[in-house]
Scaffold this motif. Structure first.
Motif, PDB file in Angstrom:
ATOM      1  N   ALA A  62     -41.271   1.380  34.719  1.00 32.21           N
ATOM      2  CA  ALA A  62     -42.259   2.059  35.559  1.00 32.21           C
ATOM      3  C   ALA A  62     -43.673   1.854  35.033  1.00 32.21           C
ATOM      4  O   ALA A  62     -44.624   1.695  35.818  1.00 32.21           O
ATOM      5  CB  ALA A  62     -41.936   3.551  35.641  1.00 32.21           C
ATOM      6  N   GLU A  63     -43.821   1.823  33.722  1.00 31.50           N
ATOM      7  CA  GLU A  63     -45.131   1.637  33.096  1.00 31.50           C
ATOM      8  C   GLU A  63     -45.803   0.346  33.571  1.00 31.50           C
ATOM      9  O   GLU A  63     -47.005   0.306  33.800  1.00 31.50           O
ATOM     10  CB  GLU A  63     -44.926   1.609  31.578  1.00 31.50           C
ATOM     11  N   PHE A  64     -44.997  -0.702  33.732  1.00 31.77           N
ATOM     12  CA  PHE A  64     -45.536  -1.998  34.110  1.00 31.77           C
ATOM     13  C   PHE A  64     -45.214  -2.394  35.557  1.00 31.77           C
ATOM     14  O   PHE A  64     -45.577  -3.481  35.988  1.00 31.77           O
ATOM     15  CB  PHE A  64     -45.030  -3.078  33.154  1.00 31.77           C
ATOM     16  N   GLY A  65     -44.484  -1.553  36.266  1.00 26.15           N
ATOM     17  CA  GLY A  65     -44.143  -1.863  37.649  1.00 26.15           C
ATOM     18  C   GLY A  65     -43.103  -2.968  37.776  1.00 26.15           C
ATOM     19  O   GLY A  65     -43.058  -3.650  38.798  1.00 26.15           O
ATOM     20  N   TRP A  66     -42.268  -3.135  36.758  1.00 23.97           N
ATOM     21  CA  TRP A  66     -41.237  -4.178  36.784  1.00 23.97           C
ATOM     22  C   TRP A  66     -40.045  -3.681  37.584  1.00 23.97           C
ATOM     23  O   TRP A  66     -39.276  -2.847  37.123  1.00 23.97           O
ATOM     24  CB  TRP A  66     -40.823  -4.554  35.368  1.00 23.97           C
ATOM     25  N   ARG A  67     -39.879  -4.204  38.761  1.00 28.59           N
ATOM     26  CA  ARG A  67     -38.821  -3.753  39.662  1.00 28.59           C
ATOM     27  C   ARG A  67     -37.626  -4.691  39.631  1.00 28.59           C
ATOM     28  O   ARG A  67     -37.761  -5.890  39.415  1.00 28.59           O
ATOM     29  CB  ARG A  67     -39.369  -3.647  41.072  1.00 28.59           C
ATOM     30  N   GLU A  68     -36.473  -4.105  39.882  1.00 33.13           N
ATOM     31  CA  GLU A  68     -35.206  -4.839  40.006  1.00 33.13           C
ATOM     32  C   GLU A  68     -34.873  -5.714  38.797  1.00 33.13           C
ATOM     33  O   GLU A  68     -34.303  -6.782  38.934  1.00 33.13           O
ATOM     34  CB  GLU A  68     -35.205  -5.686  41.287  1.00 33.13           C
ATOM     35  N   ARG A  69     -35.223  -5.256  37.609  1.00 30.77           N
ATOM     36  CA  ARG A  69     -34.917  -6.033  36.403  1.00 30.77           C
ATOM     37  C   ARG A  69     -33.956  -5.330  35.473  1.00 30.77           C
ATOM     38  O   ARG A  69     -33.531  -5.921  34.486  1.00 30.77           O
ATOM     39  CB  ARG A  69     -36.199  -6.350  35.642  1.00 30.77           C
ATOM     40  N   LEU A  70     -33.647  -4.077  35.749  1.00 29.23           N
ATOM     41  CA  LEU A  70     -32.714  -3.332  34.901  1.00 29.23           C
ATOM     42  C   LEU A  70     -31.371  -3.197  35.604  1.00 29.23           C
ATOM     43  O   LEU A  70     -31.314  -2.957  36.815  1.00 29.23           O
ATOM     44  CB  LEU A  70     -33.252  -1.928  34.618  1.00 29.23           C
ATOM     45  N   VAL A  71     -30.297  -3.340  34.842  1.00 32.75           N
ATOM     46  CA  VAL A  71     -28.962  -3.046  35.348  1.00 32.75           C
ATOM     47  C   VAL A  71     -28.311  -2.131  34.322  1.00 32.75           C
ATOM     48  O   VAL A  71     -28.250  -2.467  33.134  1.00 32.75           O
ATOM     49  CB  VAL A  71     -28.108  -4.320  35.542  1.00 32.75           C
ATOM     50  N   VAL A  72     -27.865  -0.981  34.778  1.00 31.83           N
ATOM     51  CA  VAL A  72     -27.235  -0.013  33.888  1.00 31.83           C
ATOM     52  C   VAL A  72     -25.822   0.254  34.391  1.00 31.83           C
ATOM     53  O   VAL A  72     -25.623   0.631  35.550  1.00 31.83           O
ATOM     54  CB  VAL A  72     -28.039   1.302  33.824  1.00 31.83           C
ATOM     55  N   TYR A  73     -24.863   0.027  33.526  1.00 32.74           N
ATOM     56  CA  TYR A  73     -23.461   0.308  33.835  1.00 32.74           C
ATOM     57  C   TYR A  73     -23.118   1.691  33.319  1.00 32.74           C
ATOM     58  O   TYR A  73     -23.547   2.094  32.229  1.00 32.74           O
ATOM     59  CB  TYR A  73     -22.544  -0.734  33.184  1.00 32.74           C
ATOM     60  N   GLN A  74     -22.332   2.416  34.121  1.00 33.58           N
ATOM     61  CA  GLN A  74     -21.922   3.762  33.758  1.00 33.58           C
ATOM     62  C   GLN A  74     -20.503   3.986  34.243  1.00 33.58           C
ATOM     63  O   GLN A  74     -20.164   3.594  35.356  1.00 33.58           O
ATOM     64  CB  GLN A  74     -22.853   4.787  34.406  1.00 33.58           C
TER      65      GLN A  74
END
Length: 186
Positions: A62-74
């Motif tokens: 969010a700090e840098f506005g980087w969208r759709e770059r994280l994938v979190v498995y749960q």
């Protein structure tokens, strides 16, 4: 998009003595530096959902506005206790929250989640920070599934990662993150 796996967690206070030293502030600094380094290179960062790590990843994205770059498995087992920041990750477009089925005992659910996360991409490498037994499990499984990929363990924050082979003791986390992304060719 290149992918890097991040295995990180804060050792639980009642068990942290088994993984000395354990420095929560250093762990947060290391995770933040690695996330900035990887995401800043247009790479995807994949992690298994830890309730104290995922909010840090959301903060960096969010700090840098980087969208759709994280994938979190749960694991589905933990759906009822997923923190609000983890839900925001997907809702606000910073990444994707992927649930894996609950298949039985806790150990089986964690194994399923880890295996799905670690087979979801052609990883350039993995970074291991802090943690307890799960960090060791993910280090070994990543090595089994991706024998030619780089594995980086940061010892400075302590935890189980400090006990992994070939760890770096440097506490200059932005510099370490830069060295990691260079070694991965990002």
């Amino acid at each position: 998009m290149s992918a890097v796996f991040l295995s990180a967690s804060f050792p639980q206070p009642e068990r942290a003595a088994a993984f000395p030293p354990s420095d929560p502030a250093a762990l947060a600094d290391a995770v933040t530096a690695v996330a900035r380094g990887v995401l800043g290179r247009d790479a995807q960062l994949v992690s298994c959902g830890h309730p104290t790590i995922t909010p840090l990843l959301l903060y960096v994205a969010a700090e840098f506005g980087w969208r759709e770059r994280l994938v979190v498995y749960q694991s589905e087992r933990f759906r009822a206790v997923v923190p609000e920041e983890t839900w925001r990750l997907g809702r606000e477009g910073y990444g994707d929250l992927r649930f894996t089925p609950s298949v039985g005992a806790l150990a089986d659910d964690l194994e399923r989640m880890r295996r799905e996360a670690l087979t979801s991409a052609d990883y350039r490498g993995a970074v291991f920070i802090g943690g307890m037994e799960g960090i060791v499990d993910e280090y070994e499984l990543f090595g089994e599934l991706h024998p030619h990929a780089h594995r980086f363990a940061l010892a400075g924050p302590g935890g189980a990662a400090a006990q992994l082979p070939d760890h770096t003791g440097s506490r200059r986390y932005p510099v370490v993150a830069l060295e990691i992304v260079r070694a991965l060719g990002l």
